[in-house]
Design a protein around this motif. Structure first.
Motif, PDB file in Angstrom:
ATOM      1  N   LEU A 168       0.821  -1.211   0.000  1.00  0.00           N
ATOM      2  CA  LEU A 168       0.000   0.000   0.000  1.00  0.00           C
ATOM      3  C   LEU A 168       0.856   1.263   0.000  1.00  0.00           C
ATOM      4  CD1 LEU A 168      -2.957  -0.912   2.413  1.00  0.00           C
ATOM      5  CD2 LEU A 168      -2.953  -0.796  -0.086  1.00  0.00           C
ATOM      6  N   THR A 169       1.933   1.271   0.773  1.00  0.00           N
ATOM      7  CA  THR A 169       2.802   2.456   0.763  1.00  0.00           C
ATOM      8  C   THR A 169       3.559   2.561  -0.552  1.00  0.00           C
ATOM      9  OG1 THR A 169       4.512   1.172   1.930  1.00  0.00           O
ATOM     10  CG2 THR A 169       3.066   2.562   3.264  1.00  0.00           C
ATOM     11  N   TYR A 170       3.861   1.426  -1.155  1.00  0.00           N
ATOM     12  CA  TYR A 170       4.576   1.437  -2.438  1.00  0.00           C
ATOM     13  C   TYR A 170       3.730   2.085  -3.538  1.00  0.00           C
ATOM     14  CZ  TYR A 170       6.759  -0.292  -6.722  1.00  0.00           C
ATOM     15  OH  TYR A 170       7.341  -0.368  -7.965  1.00  0.00           O
ATOM     16  N   VAL A 171       2.425   1.816  -3.526  1.00  0.00           N
ATOM     17  CA  VAL A 171       1.565   2.371  -4.576  1.00  0.00           C
ATOM     18  C   VAL A 171       1.081   3.779  -4.239  1.00  0.00           C
ATOM     19  CG1 VAL A 171       0.790   0.097  -5.321  1.00  0.00           C
ATOM     20  CG2 VAL A 171      -0.547   1.344  -3.606  1.00  0.00           C
ATOM     21  N   GLY A 172       1.512   4.313  -3.106  1.00  0.00           N
ATOM     22  CA  GLY A 172       1.226   5.709  -2.813  1.00  0.00           C
ATOM     23  C   GLY A 172       0.120   5.978  -1.830  1.00  0.00           C
ATOM     24  N   VAL A 173      -0.385   4.958  -1.138  1.00  0.00           N
ATOM     25  CA  VAL A 173      -1.449   5.190  -0.154  1.00  0.00           C
ATOM     26  C   VAL A 173      -0.916   5.952   1.060  1.00  0.00           C
ATOM     27  CG1 VAL A 173      -3.184   4.057   1.308  1.00  0.00           C
ATOM     28  CG2 VAL A 173      -2.655   3.144  -0.949  1.00  0.00           C
ATOM     29  N   GLY A 174       0.373   5.842   1.319  1.00  0.00           N
ATOM     30  CA  GLY A 174       1.012   6.634   2.364  1.00  0.00           C
ATOM     31  C   GLY A 174       0.783   6.114   3.770  1.00  0.00           C
ATOM     32  N   VAL A 175       0.674   7.056   4.717  1.00  0.00           N
ATOM     33  CA  VAL A 175       0.545   6.696   6.131  1.00  0.00           C
ATOM     34  C   VAL A 175      -0.700   5.856   6.366  1.00  0.00           C
ATOM     35  CG1 VAL A 175       0.256   7.628   8.459  1.00  0.00           C
ATOM     36  CG2 VAL A 175       1.836   8.734   6.869  1.00  0.00           C
ATOM     37  N   MET A 176      -1.770   6.154   5.655  1.00  0.00           N
ATOM     38  CA  MET A 176      -3.005   5.383   5.808  1.00  0.00           C
ATOM     39  C   MET A 176      -2.767   3.911   5.459  1.00  0.00           C
ATOM     40  SD  MET A 176      -6.100   5.792   6.845  1.00  0.00           S
ATOM     41  CE  MET A 176      -6.533   7.520   6.598  1.00  0.00           C
ATOM     42  N   GLY A 177      -1.946   3.640   4.485  1.00  0.00           N
ATOM     43  CA  GLY A 177      -1.630   2.261   4.131  1.00  0.00           C
ATOM     44  C   GLY A 177      -0.865   1.546   5.224  1.00  0.00           C
ATOM     45  N   ALA A 178       0.067   2.265   5.874  1.00  0.00           N
ATOM     46  CA  ALA A 178       0.820   1.657   6.968  1.00  0.00           C
ATOM     47  C   ALA A 178      -0.090   1.354   8.153  1.00  0.00           C
ATOM     48  CB  ALA A 178       1.955   2.597   7.395  1.00  0.00           C
ATOM     49  N   LEU A 179      -1.002   2.266   8.466  1.00  0.00           N
ATOM     50  CA  LEU A 179      -1.932   2.023   9.572  1.00  0.00           C
ATOM     51  C   LEU A 179      -2.898   0.884   9.238  1.00  0.00           C
ATOM     52  CD1 LEU A 179      -2.817   5.690  10.625  1.00  0.00           C
ATOM     53  CD2 LEU A 179      -1.174   4.125  11.682  1.00  0.00           C
ATOM     54  N   ALA A 180      -3.308   0.787   7.971  1.00  0.00           N
ATOM     55  CA  ALA A 180      -4.176  -0.319   7.559  1.00  0.00           C
ATOM     56  C   ALA A 180      -3.479  -1.658   7.764  1.00  0.00           C
ATOM     57  CB  ALA A 180      -4.583  -0.154   6.097  1.00  0.00           C
ATOM     58  N   GLY A 181      -2.167  -1.683   7.556  1.00  0.00           N
ATOM     59  CA  GLY A 181      -1.407  -2.902   7.812  1.00  0.00           C
ATOM     60  C   GLY A 181      -1.475  -3.323   9.260  1.00  0.00           C
ATOM     61  N   HIS A 182      -1.408  -2.361  10.173  1.00  0.00           N
ATOM     62  CA  HIS A 182      -1.513  -2.681  11.603  1.00  0.00           C
ATOM     63  C   HIS A 182      -2.894  -3.219  11.958  1.00  0.00           C
ATOM     64  CE1 HIS A 182       2.371  -1.298  13.030  1.00  0.00           C
ATOM     65  NE2 HIS A 182       2.243  -0.187  12.333  1.00  0.00           N
ATOM     66  N   VAL A 183      -3.942  -2.628  11.403  1.00  0.00           N
ATOM     67  CA  VAL A 183      -5.304  -3.090  11.696  1.00  0.00           C
ATOM     68  C   VAL A 183      -5.496  -4.515  11.187  1.00  0.00           C
ATOM     69  CG1 VAL A 183      -7.756  -2.726  11.236  1.00  0.00           C
ATOM     70  CG2 VAL A 183      -6.272  -0.758  11.689  1.00  0.00           C
ATOM     71  N   PHE A 184      -5.098  -4.781   9.955  1.00  0.00           N
ATOM     72  CA  PHE A 184      -5.252  -6.126   9.384  1.00  0.00           C
ATOM     73  C   PHE A 184      -4.505  -7.162  10.219  1.00  0.00           C
ATOM     74  CE2 PHE A 184      -3.278  -9.468   6.804  1.00  0.00           C
ATOM     75  CZ  PHE A 184      -4.411 -10.105   6.300  1.00  0.00           C
ATOM     76  N   ALA A 185      -3.246  -6.869  10.565  1.00  0.00           N
ATOM     77  CA  ALA A 185      -2.431  -7.836  11.293  1.00  0.00           C
ATOM     78  C   ALA A 185      -2.993  -8.107  12.683  1.00  0.00           C
ATOM     79  CB  ALA A 185      -0.990  -7.319  11.396  1.00  0.00           C
ATOM     80  N   SER A 186      -3.451  -7.074  13.369  1.00  0.00           N
ATOM     81  CA  SER A 186      -3.963  -7.273  14.727  1.00  0.00           C
ATOM     82  C   SER A 186      -5.273  -8.050  14.725  1.00  0.00           C
ATOM     83  CB  SER A 186      -4.125  -5.927  15.443  1.00  0.00           C
ATOM     84  OG  SER A 186      -4.971  -5.068  14.718  1.00  0.00           O
ATOM     85  N   VAL A 187      -6.130  -7.822  13.733  1.00  0.00           N
ATOM     86  CA  VAL A 187      -7.365  -8.611  13.616  1.00  0.00           C
ATOM     87  C   VAL A 187      -7.035 -10.083  13.378  1.00  0.00           C
ATOM     88  CG1 VAL A 187      -9.392  -9.038  12.171  1.00  0.00           C
ATOM     89  CG2 VAL A 187      -8.811  -6.698  12.840  1.00  0.00           C
ATOM     90  N   LEU A 188      -6.090 -10.346  12.499  1.00  0.00           N
ATOM     91  CA  LEU A 188      -5.693 -11.718  12.189  1.00  0.00           C
ATOM     92  C   LEU A 188      -5.141 -12.428  13.421  1.00  0.00           C
ATOM     93  CD1 LEU A 188      -5.150 -13.947  10.078  1.00  0.00           C
ATOM     94  CD2 LEU A 188      -2.941 -12.842   9.623  1.00  0.00           C
ATOM     95  N   VAL A 189      -4.249 -11.766  14.140  1.00  0.00           N
ATOM     96  CA  VAL A 189      -3.627 -12.374  15.320  1.00  0.00           C
ATOM     97  C   VAL A 189      -4.655 -12.562  16.438  1.00  0.00           C
ATOM     98  CG1 VAL A 189      -1.929 -12.013  17.155  1.00  0.00           C
ATOM     99  CG2 VAL A 189      -1.327 -11.534  14.779  1.00  0.00           C
ATOM    100  N   ALA A 190      -5.546 -11.589  16.611  1.00  0.00           N
ATOM    101  CA  ALA A 190      -6.576 -11.720  17.640  1.00  0.00           C
ATOM    102  C   ALA A 190      -7.457 -12.932  17.381  1.00  0.00           C
ATOM    103  CB  ALA A 190      -7.422 -10.449  17.693  1.00  0.00           C
ATOM    104  N   ALA A 191      -7.852 -13.139  16.134  1.00  0.00           N
ATOM    105  CA  ALA A 191      -8.714 -14.279  15.800  1.00  0.00           C
ATOM    106  C   ALA A 191      -8.019 -15.606  16.075  1.00  0.00           C
ATOM    107  CB  ALA A 191      -9.132 -14.183  14.336  1.00  0.00           C
ATOM    108  N   VAL A 192      -6.792 -15.748  15.583  1.00  0.00           N
ATOM    109  CA  VAL A 192      -6.052 -17.001  15.789  1.00  0.00           C
ATOM    110  C   VAL A 192      -5.763 -17.201  17.274  1.00  0.00           C
ATOM    111  CG1 VAL A 192      -3.930 -18.239  15.270  1.00  0.00           C
ATOM    112  CG2 VAL A 192      -5.045 -16.883  13.486  1.00  0.00           C
TER     113      VAL A 192
END
Length: 540
Positions: A168-192
């Protein structure tokens, strides 16, 4: 360190090594894709989030880990602890997210932090909930002693973040893309993680209330002190970033965050030890094994000093080479702050296991006071130095604050009831570091090719450091193999045999003499080889 605790440390260290490698590969990519200014914004947002989450999460995660590890005879103790802290986690997560949304919606965030950051706080509100259950699940598994499950979840969290944030940061989404990565990862880890917890204790225990004898007051008291402790710790981590954002440009914040990232690499083993010691030593405290606790703490202090010191010396020697290669030439201003941060990072590394043992005892008054003293020094120095000296002022202030943690927590430990310096051999460790630093720095200076320096200096420097540690007596000949004996077979069993043989052979005092001769010959051979190959300049 007994084998059960050591195996827990090995599990945590193994996961942290993987996380460290992934972080080492992904951080410079984030820095490049975002740019120094946006990376500074991202670092600032994470600092604000970390401070905010203290009040949402720290009482829950530290509490469930400590009380699950205690050996109490109460019926269904584990189920009641898991259920109690799950209910608390839900309540605090919902409240924390709502407060953040309301503050953003009614302009409070814009007033305090600026309108350009407002949108990001809605994403942080979602992250409050997902991060709460991610951390609850991991710390619950650790409370059960299941580091073999909790630590791979940390790896999953890092990989999930990288898988989303980097593209996401590579294609230009910027800081929002980095924060989206944190949300996705934490949801995944919480579920497992919650699935794994459910396999150990059915989550239906959330709906079962314990009896009146359940120690709610004790838990709330521990939670309150834990929140105070974590708040003071987080101020040490983040007050410099927050103040730099106030007085300097985002690019300065980004470069300073880059320096901190490299300095914090020194902590991966001390943090692993700290992670395991909170719940492992809690059991020792409940059994009143005070001598065992002091022996464990002091030996760990010595190992932590030696391991962190050799890493700090190597990083200092290679700073001029490593920073431009790692982050790019735009990050060259980070070199000086990095060098200023390293002494304090070493002191903080030493304080971490000591603090964990104190937390395991459960009475957090003295650790809170000790951490508060360091946090106050850090705050005063940052206020005094950052407006005038910028990144360099922040680095000096933070380094002094970090280093004072070791002094204050040695004092705190003795009041709690153990001595972390009993077998720490601080004088010998300091002498080892000073003597080894000379040839390591000389070697890095003599090698002009940066890639060759990165390839040669770390392994050769480590060998030089270990040689000095053995010769001076900071490390006994059998001790490296005793540590390795905690690793899985075949490494563990082989190291255990070697340690036993060395210990037996050294009973007559001959091993040290022969070892000194062999190390002297090896060092002399290394020097001659370096001169002959032209790697070392005879003038050096």
């Amino acid at each position: 360190m007994n084998r059960s605790i050591a195996s827990g440390v090995v599990s945590v260290v193994s996961a942290k090594v993987v996380v460290l490698v992934v972080t080492a590969l992904s951080t410079p990519l984030l820095y490049r894709f975002l740019g120094a200014s946006a990376f500074g914004e991202y670092a600032f947002l994470l600092s604000v989030f970390a401070i905010y989450m203290i009040f949402v999460s720290s009482g829950v995660t530290d509490g469930v880990r400590k009380f699950l590890a205690e050996d109490r005879a109460a019926a269904n103790w584990s189920e009641h602890v898991v259920g109690f802290y799950f209910r608390l986690a839900v309540s605090l997560a919902v409240l924390g997210a709502l407060v953040l949304v309301v503050a953003t919606r009614f302009g409070i965030v814009s007033l305090v932090f600026g309108s350009e950051l407002t949108t990001y706080f809605y994403v942080l509100a979602a992250l409050v909930v997902s991060a709460q259950f991610r951390d609850y699940a991991r710390k619950t598994l650790m409370g059960f002693g299941l580091e073999r499950y909790s630590e791979p979840l940390k790896v999953l969290d890092k990989l999930g973040f990288v898988a989303v944030a980097i593209p996401l940061t590579y294609v230009g989404v910027g800081v929002m893309g980095a924060l989206a990565g944190h949300v996705f990862a934490s949801v995944l880890v919480a579920a497992v993680g919650l699935v794994l917890v459910h396999r150990r204790v059915p989550l239906s225990c959330v709906f079962t209330k314990p009896s009146a004898r359940f120690p709610r007051k004790e838990m709330f008291a521990f939670n309150s002190m834990s929140i105070a402790l974590i708040f003071l710790l987080m101020s040490l981590y983040h007050i410099d970033i927050v103040m730099l954002h106030r007085f300097r440009t985002d690019a300065a914040v980004g470069n300073y965050r880059a320096a901190l990232t490299l300095a914090e690499f020194l902590w991966f083993v001390p943090m692993a030890i700290q992670t395991v010691f909170v719940h492992s030593t809690s059991e020792l405290w409940s059994q009143n094994r005070y001598g065992k606790i002091s022996a464990l703490a002091s030996r760990t202090t010595r190992y932590t000093f030696l391991l962190t010191a050799v890493m700090a010396v190597g990083l200092a020697a290679l700073a001029n080479v490593a920073v431009p290669i790692y982050f790019g030439t735009e990050a060259e201003p980070a070199i000086t702050p990095l060098l200023l941060l390293l002494p304090g990072a070493l002191g903080f590394a030493l304080a971490r296991p000591i603090l964990a043992v104190s937390q395991g005892e459960g009475t957090l008054r003295y650790p809170v006071v000790a951490t508060g003293g360091a946090a106050l020094i850090n705050l005063v120095l940052n206020v005094a130095l950052i407006p005038r000296y910028g990144m360099q002022g922040a680095a000096v202030a933070t380094s002094v604050g970090y280093g004072s943690m070791f002094v204050f927590h040695c004092w705190s430990a003795r009041l709690v009831g153990f001595d972390p310096l009993d077998d720490a051999r601080i004088g010998r460790s300091v002498l080892t570091t000073v003597l080894a630093a000379v040839p390591i720095v000389a070697l890095s200076t003599a090698i002009t090719n940066p890639w060759l320096a990165l390839a040669v200096v770390p392994p050769v420097g480590f060998a030089i450091f270990v040689a000095f540690a053995l010769l001076i007596g900071a490390l006994d000949p059998a001790e490296p193999f005793e540590v390795l004996s905690a690793f899985p077979d075949p490494i563990g069993s082989t190291a255990d045999v070697i340690a036993s043989r060395i210990a037996g052979a050294g009973s007559d005092g001959s091993t040290r003499n022969w070892l000194q001769v062999l190390l002297f010959v090896a060092g002399l051979s290394l020097l001659v080889s370096g001169l002959a190959l032209g790697v070392l300049d005879p003038g050096v």
